[in-house]
Design a protein around this motif. Structure first.
Motif, PDB file in Angstrom:
ATOM      1  N   LEU A   1      63.138 -16.515   4.108  1.00 59.00           N
ATOM      2  CA  LEU A   1      63.092 -17.667   5.006  1.00 59.00           C
ATOM      3  C   LEU A   1      61.721 -17.832   5.643  1.00 59.00           C
ATOM      4  CD1 LEU A   1      66.591 -17.459   6.757  1.00 59.00           C
ATOM      5  CD2 LEU A   1      65.856 -19.066   4.993  1.00 59.00           C
ATOM      6  N   LYS A   2      61.022 -16.727   5.894  1.00 59.59           N
ATOM      7  CA  LYS A   2      59.689 -16.825   6.474  1.00 59.59           C
ATOM      8  C   LYS A   2      58.708 -17.514   5.534  1.00 59.59           C
ATOM      9  CE  LYS A   2      59.951 -12.892   9.659  1.00 59.59           C
ATOM     10  NZ  LYS A   2      59.488 -11.514   9.975  1.00 59.59           N
ATOM     11  N   ALA A   3      58.930 -17.367   4.225  1.00 54.52           N
ATOM     12  CA  ALA A   3      58.035 -17.988   3.242  1.00 54.52           C
ATOM     13  C   ALA A   3      58.518 -19.353   2.771  1.00 54.52           C
ATOM     14  CB  ALA A   3      57.891 -17.055   2.031  1.00 54.52           C
ATOM     15  N   TRP A   4      59.678 -19.768   3.243  1.00 51.66           N
ATOM     16  CA  TRP A   4      60.321 -21.006   2.778  1.00 51.66           C
ATOM     17  C   TRP A   4      59.606 -22.233   3.344  1.00 51.66           C
ATOM     18  CZ3 TRP A   4      65.099 -23.344   5.470  1.00 51.66           C
ATOM     19  CH2 TRP A   4      65.645 -24.384   4.706  1.00 51.66           C
ATOM     20  N   ASP A   5      59.493 -23.299   2.517  1.00 50.24           N
ATOM     21  CA  ASP A   5      58.858 -24.541   2.967  1.00 50.24           C
ATOM     22  C   ASP A   5      59.829 -25.474   3.683  1.00 50.24           C
ATOM     23  OD1 ASP A   5      60.421 -25.543   0.931  1.00 50.24           O
ATOM     24  OD2 ASP A   5      58.754 -26.400  -0.216  1.00 50.24           O
ATOM     25  N   MET A   6      61.059 -25.039   3.851  1.00 47.56           N
ATOM     26  CA  MET A   6      62.099 -25.759   4.588  1.00 47.56           C
ATOM     27  C   MET A   6      62.473 -27.084   3.928  1.00 47.56           C
ATOM     28  SD  MET A   6      61.214 -24.634   8.514  1.00 47.56           S
ATOM     29  CE  MET A   6      59.439 -24.443   8.308  1.00 47.56           C
ATOM     30  N   HIS A   7      62.502 -27.075   2.615  1.00 48.70           N
ATOM     31  CA  HIS A   7      63.044 -28.174   1.820  1.00 48.70           C
ATOM     32  C   HIS A   7      64.328 -27.709   1.162  1.00 48.70           C
ATOM     33  CE1 HIS A   7      59.927 -31.431   1.651  1.00 48.70           C
ATOM     34  NE2 HIS A   7      59.252 -30.476   2.260  1.00 48.70           N
ATOM     35  N   MET A   8      65.358 -28.551   1.223  1.00 47.96           N
ATOM     36  CA  MET A   8      66.674 -28.189   0.678  1.00 47.96           C
ATOM     37  C   MET A   8      66.733 -28.556  -0.808  1.00 47.96           C
ATOM     38  SD  MET A   8      68.121 -26.967   3.460  1.00 47.96           S
ATOM     39  CE  MET A   8      69.920 -26.980   3.360  1.00 47.96           C
ATOM     40  N   ARG A   9      65.964 -27.826  -1.608  1.00 42.72           N
ATOM     41  CA  ARG A   9      65.889 -28.106  -3.041  1.00 42.72           C
ATOM     42  C   ARG A   9      67.046 -27.421  -3.769  1.00 42.72           C
ATOM     43  NH1 ARG A   9      60.244 -27.284  -1.820  1.00 42.72           N
ATOM     44  NH2 ARG A   9      59.085 -29.232  -2.086  1.00 42.72           N
ATOM     45  N   PRO A  10      67.623 -28.083  -4.755  1.00 36.79           N
ATOM     46  CA  PRO A  10      68.794 -27.496  -5.430  1.00 36.79           C
ATOM     47  C   PRO A  10      68.479 -26.253  -6.240  1.00 36.79           C
ATOM     48  CG  PRO A  10      68.101 -29.520  -6.531  1.00 36.79           C
ATOM     49  CD  PRO A  10      67.303 -29.429  -5.275  1.00 36.79           C
ATOM     50  N   ASP A  11      67.223 -26.063  -6.648  1.00 33.25           N
ATOM     51  CA  ASP A  11      66.874 -24.922  -7.503  1.00 33.25           C
ATOM     52  C   ASP A  11      66.375 -23.720  -6.709  1.00 33.25           C
ATOM     53  OD1 ASP A  11      64.548 -26.118  -6.666  1.00 33.25           O
ATOM     54  OD2 ASP A  11      63.512 -25.951  -8.591  1.00 33.25           O
ATOM     55  N   ARG A  12      66.542 -23.722  -5.394  1.00 30.46           N
ATOM     56  CA  ARG A  12      66.090 -22.626  -4.555  1.00 30.46           C
ATOM     57  C   ARG A  12      67.260 -21.954  -3.841  1.00 30.46           C
ATOM     58  NH1 ARG A  12      61.461 -20.635  -5.740  1.00 30.46           N
ATOM     59  NH2 ARG A  12      61.547 -19.637  -3.681  1.00 30.46           N
ATOM     60  N   GLY A  13      67.067 -20.691  -3.476  1.00 30.92           N
ATOM     61  CA  GLY A  13      68.100 -19.957  -2.765  1.00 30.92           C
ATOM     62  C   GLY A  13      67.971 -20.011  -1.253  1.00 30.92           C
ATOM     63  N   GLU A  14      66.743 -20.263  -0.762  1.00 35.94           N
ATOM     64  CA  GLU A  14      66.538 -20.269   0.684  1.00 35.94           C
ATOM     65  C   GLU A  14      67.405 -21.292   1.424  1.00 35.94           C
ATOM     66  OE1 GLU A  14      62.567 -19.042  -1.200  1.00 35.94           O
ATOM     67  OE2 GLU A  14      64.159 -20.517  -1.561  1.00 35.94           O
ATOM     68  N   PRO A  15      67.612 -22.498   0.870  1.00 35.46           N
ATOM     69  CA  PRO A  15      68.488 -23.435   1.581  1.00 35.46           C
ATOM     70  C   PRO A  15      69.898 -22.885   1.781  1.00 35.46           C
ATOM     71  CG  PRO A  15      67.220 -24.595  -0.090  1.00 35.46           C
ATOM     72  CD  PRO A  15      66.975 -23.136  -0.304  1.00 35.46           C
ATOM     73  N   LEU A  16      70.389 -22.138   0.805  1.00 35.20           N
ATOM     74  CA  LEU A  16      71.728 -21.552   0.933  1.00 35.20           C
ATOM     75  C   LEU A  16      71.744 -20.494   2.038  1.00 35.20           C
ATOM     76  CD1 LEU A  16      74.623 -21.150   0.048  1.00 35.20           C
ATOM     77  CD2 LEU A  16      73.802 -19.707  -1.831  1.00 35.20           C
ATOM     78  N   ILE A  17      70.706 -19.690   2.108  1.00 32.75           N
ATOM     79  CA  ILE A  17      70.635 -18.678   3.165  1.00 32.75           C
ATOM     80  C   ILE A  17      70.598 -19.347   4.533  1.00 32.75           C
ATOM     81  CG2 ILE A  17      69.278 -16.781   4.120  1.00 32.75           C
ATOM     82  CD1 ILE A  17      68.242 -16.262   1.256  1.00 32.75           C
ATOM     83  N   PHE A  18      69.756 -20.370   4.672  1.00 35.77           N
ATOM     84  CA  PHE A  18      69.649 -21.079   5.950  1.00 35.77           C
ATOM     85  C   PHE A  18      70.990 -21.703   6.338  1.00 35.77           C
ATOM     86  CE2 PHE A  18      68.967 -25.156   8.165  1.00 35.77           C
ATOM     87  CZ  PHE A  18      68.434 -24.677   9.349  1.00 35.77           C
ATOM     88  N   ALA A  19      71.626 -22.403   5.391  1.00 31.56           N
ATOM     89  CA  ALA A  19      72.896 -23.065   5.686  1.00 31.56           C
ATOM     90  C   ALA A  19      73.964 -22.048   6.068  1.00 31.56           C
ATOM     91  CB  ALA A  19      73.343 -23.895   4.481  1.00 31.56           C
ATOM     92  N   ALA A  20      74.015 -20.935   5.351  1.00 34.41           N
ATOM     93  CA  ALA A  20      75.011 -19.909   5.655  1.00 34.41           C
ATOM     94  C   ALA A  20      74.748 -19.270   7.013  1.00 34.41           C
ATOM     95  CB  ALA A  20      75.011 -18.845   4.564  1.00 34.41           C
ATOM     96  N   TRP A  21      73.462 -19.071   7.342  1.00 38.08           N
ATOM     97  CA  TRP A  21      73.126 -18.515   8.662  1.00 38.08           C
ATOM     98  C   TRP A  21      73.540 -19.486   9.765  1.00 38.08           C
ATOM     99  CZ3 TRP A  21      67.464 -16.889  10.327  1.00 38.08           C
ATOM    100  CH2 TRP A  21      67.543 -16.097  11.482  1.00 38.08           C
ATOM    101  N   MET A  22      73.258 -20.769   9.585  1.00 36.89           N
ATOM    102  CA  MET A  22      73.654 -21.758  10.588  1.00 36.89           C
ATOM    103  C   MET A  22      75.175 -21.763  10.764  1.00 36.89           C
ATOM    104  SD  MET A  22      71.248 -23.522  12.116  1.00 36.89           S
ATOM    105  CE  MET A  22      70.693 -21.846  12.390  1.00 36.89           C
ATOM    106  N   ARG A  23      75.884 -21.691   9.659  1.00 35.27           N
ATOM    107  CA  ARG A  23      77.348 -21.689   9.718  1.00 35.27           C
ATOM    108  C   ARG A  23      77.852 -20.477  10.493  1.00 35.27           C
ATOM    109  NH1 ARG A  23      81.566 -19.601   6.234  1.00 35.27           N
ATOM    110  NH2 ARG A  23      83.406 -20.962   6.283  1.00 35.27           N
ATOM    111  N   ALA A  24      77.327 -19.298  10.152  1.00 33.75           N
ATOM    112  CA  ALA A  24      77.768 -18.075  10.823  1.00 33.75           C
ATOM    113  C   ALA A  24      77.338 -18.057  12.288  1.00 33.75           C
ATOM    114  CB  ALA A  24      77.221 -16.856  10.083  1.00 33.75           C
ATOM    115  N   PHE A  25      76.142 -18.570  12.576  1.00 33.22           N
ATOM    116  CA  PHE A  25      75.637 -18.591  13.948  1.00 33.22           C
ATOM    117  C   PHE A  25      76.503 -19.503  14.816  1.00 33.22           C
ATOM    118  CE2 PHE A  25      71.922 -19.845  16.888  1.00 33.22           C
ATOM    119  CZ  PHE A  25      72.131 -18.752  17.710  1.00 33.22           C
TER     120      PHE A  25
END
Length: 809
Positions: free
Chosen positions: A580-604
């Motif tokens: 997440l620290k290296a992520w450009d904060m774009h919700m691209r379908p071919d990346r895993g970082e958006p899933l991590i961010f979304a799951a963290w927001m959900r759990a938070f």
């Protein structure tokens, strides 16, 4: 509306024990329900031939000798391609779902009958101008002419449910428009939702979780509300179409100084629940002296969002506060009466209606109304006990008024092109509901923003300002009229101006009237403005790229603060944090970082609020960007949620909750998708999920009739493809841009558009879902009205010939 459809779907499950036999025995026969698209047929209701050229994507180009004949053609293609969608929409608004689904939909029918939407539509249709009535009649004749004849089968849903469509009437079109107003107006149920939060959280936390809710409003409400008022909040959840606002859309327009062509550019992508077929239908109408192309809505004789040769327009939901609830005190000595603002009694207006119930006894309901509007229903046994004794709750809403000539605006826009303040006032003079933020541009270089419609004016001393139910006995809560047409919120611009709306507050600070206090967060609007400002001049291509932008503005705001606060010891959580620290904060379908961010927001969100909200939590477990941003920023009221109320002997810090929620989120993702984070892909779980009405709620059939497509985007990206945390598939996109368009006022035929599914609502049609993968990939269709290009792309041509046995209109 959505809740009503869900209940209908659940009620239909019992009809399909013989599904396998149906599939085996009727598939061949039902393929015959496909409409006739080529050749010449005779029809009643047109004065001259109407030519319908369909291109390779099924988009009809309708050429007629008059506007009404063109609208007949529009009704005809709507009836050919979307008859079930139209019939079910009408049935829902009429409160007649139980005729199909049985007793499971009685509450939904009772609610809609109580509102009286269809009665209001019938009254409004009678008050339209003669020109508008003739247009509605022509459109209805076209719908009815398209109905299969000579034993040809109806679309599959009619056969499966054993129902027949009734003839289309003029009032049905007005009703469809009012049904949209129901979907796009939720102020009253926001009032109920605030009552629920006050009951569960208390004032300070309720205001932090769901702003705005000022302290003085809460104190004022306590001074007059019935002691058991909050009980009604639980009752309303059973009958309301939605407890929270479910709208979102984008539009923006720039003047010629900001474009490569020197003429305005306009973009629009309205968002609604993703359904199959999409609510939108692409069409082009052409007649001597006029033409229009864009997105239509089956059931309505108009191009709802689109362009003519001179004008382009788009819309988003404004969020104007057009609904108020009122506690009406019932006279203890005469329970057929209530107290008015003079503290004298009035009789309730009462009517009875019969709801026919499939496989059950008919149900007679008693509907009461007050001077404010209909009394929300309490006749169902499960609701009656929850209503404070001695009170009724009524709804005031201008969309229920009989004097609603919004359809006249939809017809006038065919020939309108004046975007000056006076022109906007004239163009929207008959508009009532739903309140939308229209952006407009013409080929003379004018641009404009208008919020037309009936917006209530409240007294300056109204203690709750529309945020909570009012006291029906107190004149301070009564409306003092509507914002005058001459003072309506609208602004005009030229070459250097820009207008952006994304369900945020677009009302300028110097505007003298209150439109609302409650708007969507600013994230999408801020991202749009930033991208407009990022380059000096724009084109169709740059606006297209903006509509497809996956930059998650909310992540850009909160993630840096979250990363600073979180310091996990768990190895998997540390690896996720590094990504997440290296992520450009774009919700691209071919990346895993958006899933991590979304799951963290959900759990938070769950870790913050589930303990406080208890049973209410699952119903409100969704994206809450303003609340989360306040928590991360350290707002004292919001930060109280970081303490787990279940742990009595300690107070948790927000940093602890962030670490725990990240650890939990990564563990859940690993269990679901494997331990290799490099293999996680947002598009694998963030699939646009198009639900059929009503079979999307029926096992097996949901897969037969539904569509799914992987895509990018997220809850606060311009490419909004929203997901709901509490759903069975928490990251599936269920809400988004069913229609996208970019309009070029310099060269209109370079404009582009797209819908989310396909033109047809018939599951056997090749155009049922052919556009869905293209839409998900960000493709568009050319929005051309060029005759030569239309002929070049023609896939089928149908001529509607006036019947020789009928007198022409």
């Amino acid at each position: 509306m959505k809740r009503a459809l869900k209940i209908a779907g659940l009620g239909l499950i019992g009809f399909f024990g013989m599904l396998a036999l149906f599939v085996a025995g009727t598939t061949i026969a039902l393929r015959g329900s496909m409409p006739h698209l080529d050749g010449t047929i005779e029809v009643e209701g047109v004065s001259a031939p109407v030519r319908i050229v369909r291109d390779r994507e099924g988009v009809p180009h309708i050429t007629a000798q008059s506007r009404n004949d063109a609208l007949f053609g529009l009704g005809f293609v709507h009836g050919q391609d979307r008859l079930w969608q139209m019939d079910f929409q009408r049935r829902t608004i009429q409160g007649r779902l139980s005729e199909v689904a049985g007793s499971a939909t009685l509450i939904a029918d009772t609610y809609l009958r109580t509102l009286g939407l269809y009665r209001a539509a019938e009254q409004a249709a009678e008050r339209l101008s003669p020109d508008a009535r003739s247009a509605l009649a022509a459109y209805a004749a076209g719908v009815n002419a398209a109905r299969p004849k000579n034993g040809k089968p109806l679309p599959p849903e009619f056969f499966m449910l054993g129902v027949e469509p009734e003839a289309w009437r003029a009032a049905d079109s007005v009703a469809v428009l009012k049904g949209l107003a129901v979907q796009l107006s939720a102020n009253a149920f926001q009032e109920i939702f605030r009552l629920q939060l006050l009951k569960v959280l208390g004032p300070e936390k309720a205001a932090a979780f769901n702003p705005p809710l000022p302290k003085e409003v809460i104190e004022a409400y306590r001074a007059y509300a019935p002691a058991e008022a909050v009980k009604f909040a639980d009752a309303l959840d059973a009958i309301a179409p939605s407890m929270e606002r479910q709208g979102a859309s984008n539009n923006w327009v720039v003047g010629g100084a900001r474009t490569t062509s020197g003429k305005p550019l306009l973009a629009n992508d309205p968002h609604l629940p993703l359904s199959v077929p999409a609510i939108w239908y692409l069409a082009h109408l052409n007649w001597p002296g006029g033409q229009a192309i864009g997105g239509s809505i089956p059931g309505i004789p108009a191009i709802i969002a689109g362009r003519t040769d001179h004008l382009a327009w788009g819309m988003t939901t404004t969020g104007a506060d057009t609904q108020d609830l009122y506690w009406e005190k019932i006279d203890a000595e005469d329970r057929d009466s209530y107290f008015d603002s003079a503290r004298t009694t009035r009789k309730f207006s009462v009517r009875e209606e019969i709801i026919k119930v499939r496989l059950g006894a008919d149900k007679t309901i008693r509907i009461r109304s007050t001077r404010h509007g209909p009394v929300l229903p309490t006749d169902e046994p499960r609701l009656k006990a929850l209503v404070p004794d001695g009170y009724a709750l009524s709804l005031a809403w201008p969309a229920l008024d009989a004097d609603d000539r919004t359809l006249e605006t939809a017809l006038a826009i065919f020939t309108h092109s004046d975007v000056t303040p006076a022109g906007l006032e004239r163009g929207f003079s008959t508009y009532r509901a739903p309140i939308q933020s229209f952006v407009l541009a013409n080929n003379q270089g004018d641009i404009g923003l208008a919020l037309p419609g009936s917006i209530p004016m409240r007294r300056a001393d109204n203690p709750v300002r529309g945020l909570l139910p009012g006291d029906g006995r107190d004149p301070r809560f009564d409306w003092i009229g509507m914002i005058p047409q001459a003072e309506g919120p609208r602004w005009w611009g030229r070459e250097n101006d820009v207008f952006v709306t994304a369900n945020n507050n677009v009302v300028r600070s110097d505007y003298p009237h209150l439109v609302a206090l409650d708007f969507d967060p600013e994230h999408r609007a801020r991202r749009i403005r930033a991208l407009i400002d990022a380059q000096p001049k724009h084109s169709v291509d740059s606006f297209r790229a903006m509509q497809l932008d996956t930059g998650e503005r909310f992540a850009m705001d909160v993630l840096p603060g979250m990363l600073k606060l979180a310091s996990p010891s768990d190895e998997r959580a540390r690896r996720a944090l590094a990504l997440l620290k290296a992520w450009d904060m774009h919700m691209r379908p071919d990346r895993g970082e958006p899933l991590i961010f979304a799951a963290w927001m959900r759990a938070f969100t769950r870790a913050l609020a589930a303990d406080e909200l208890g049973e209410l939590f699952d119903r409100v477990w969704n994206d809450r960007p303003d609340f989360i941003a306040a928590v991360v920023a350290g707002d004292p009221a919001a930060a109280q949620f970081c303490d787990d109320v279940a742990t009595k002997n300690r107070v948790e810090k927000c940093s602890q909750i962030l670490v725990k929620s990240l650890t939990d989120a990564v563990a859940e993702l690993s269990d679901a998708y494997g331990s290799d984070m490099a293999a996680w892909r947002w598009g694998d779980v963030h699939r646009a999920t198009f639900s059929h009405t009503p079979f999307g709620f029926v096992p097996v059939l949901r897969d037969v009739f539904g569509l799914r497509e992987p895509m990018g985007g997220g809850n606060s990206a311009i490419q909004r493809a929203a997901y709901r945390y509490s759903n069975r598939e928490p990251f599936a996109a269920v809400h988004g841009s069913g229609y996208r368009a970019v309009y070029d006022l310099a060269e209109p035929n370079k404009s582009i558009f797209m819908i989310a599914t396909g033109q047809s609502g018939n599951v056997y049609s090749p155009h049922y879902g052919d556009l869905a993968p293209r839409w998900a990939r960000g493709e568009y269709l050319a929005m051309t009205t060029d005759a030569a290009e239309i002929e070049r792309r023609a896939a089928a041509t149908l001529v509607l010939q006036p019947s020789r046995s009928a007198n022409p209109r």
